[in-house]
Scaffold this motif. Sequence first.
Motif: not given
Length: 215
Positions: A148, A133, A166, A144, A135-140
């Motif tokens: 998840t 997760e 994170k 948020s 990796k898909t969005n490093p700036t999440v």
Amino acid sequence: MYADGDEEQHLRRAPQSDEESTSRRFPEFNHSYDIGTVEFEVGMQFADSSSFRKILKAISIKEGWEICWLKSEKYRIRAICAAENCPFEIYASKMQHEDTLQVKRLDPKHTCSRVWENKKVRSSWLAQTFVEEVKTNPTVPVVSLKATMQRNINSGISLSKVRRAKNKALKILECSISAQYARLWDYATELRNTNPVTTVQIKCDFNALLQRPVF
């Protein structure tokens, strides 16, 4: 909690002889399974003790109970629910003539209340579990990511723990990328060996601050 010996007769048991074991097929755990759909049963097989511990911990967190390891060895694992007087117990050990671990005894019943903030949910475990997760969005945003995580494992997690998780996940990804870059010279050498007429060049800038090349 139950002691080894005659007091464990109430537990479901797997066949004790090779002849009896080979007369029926036992389910094997598949890592493609959704954790929420996995149910332990006597005879269930796992590739090794590490795999068994990993899935048992994940299931305990998902179901909302805390695990207590009474025995955690390479070929023998015994665990109970940490809640007082809860009867859940599971024992797995090595099958004869192979390294596969098999559930030999099981009392699947829980009489405890659900634990919302599970002590076994640690930042390192979260990092490993949700690395894709990140990796898909490093700036999440941490908020948020927390939502998840809680939605997926059904457990309460503090913002500080999510933040640490994170950062650890990003570190895992960084190490993975660095390892791949480190193999570029091996790839180049292999190309030259298999195609002698091919010219292979690797261009990079040296980062003085990091003391390593940047591609």
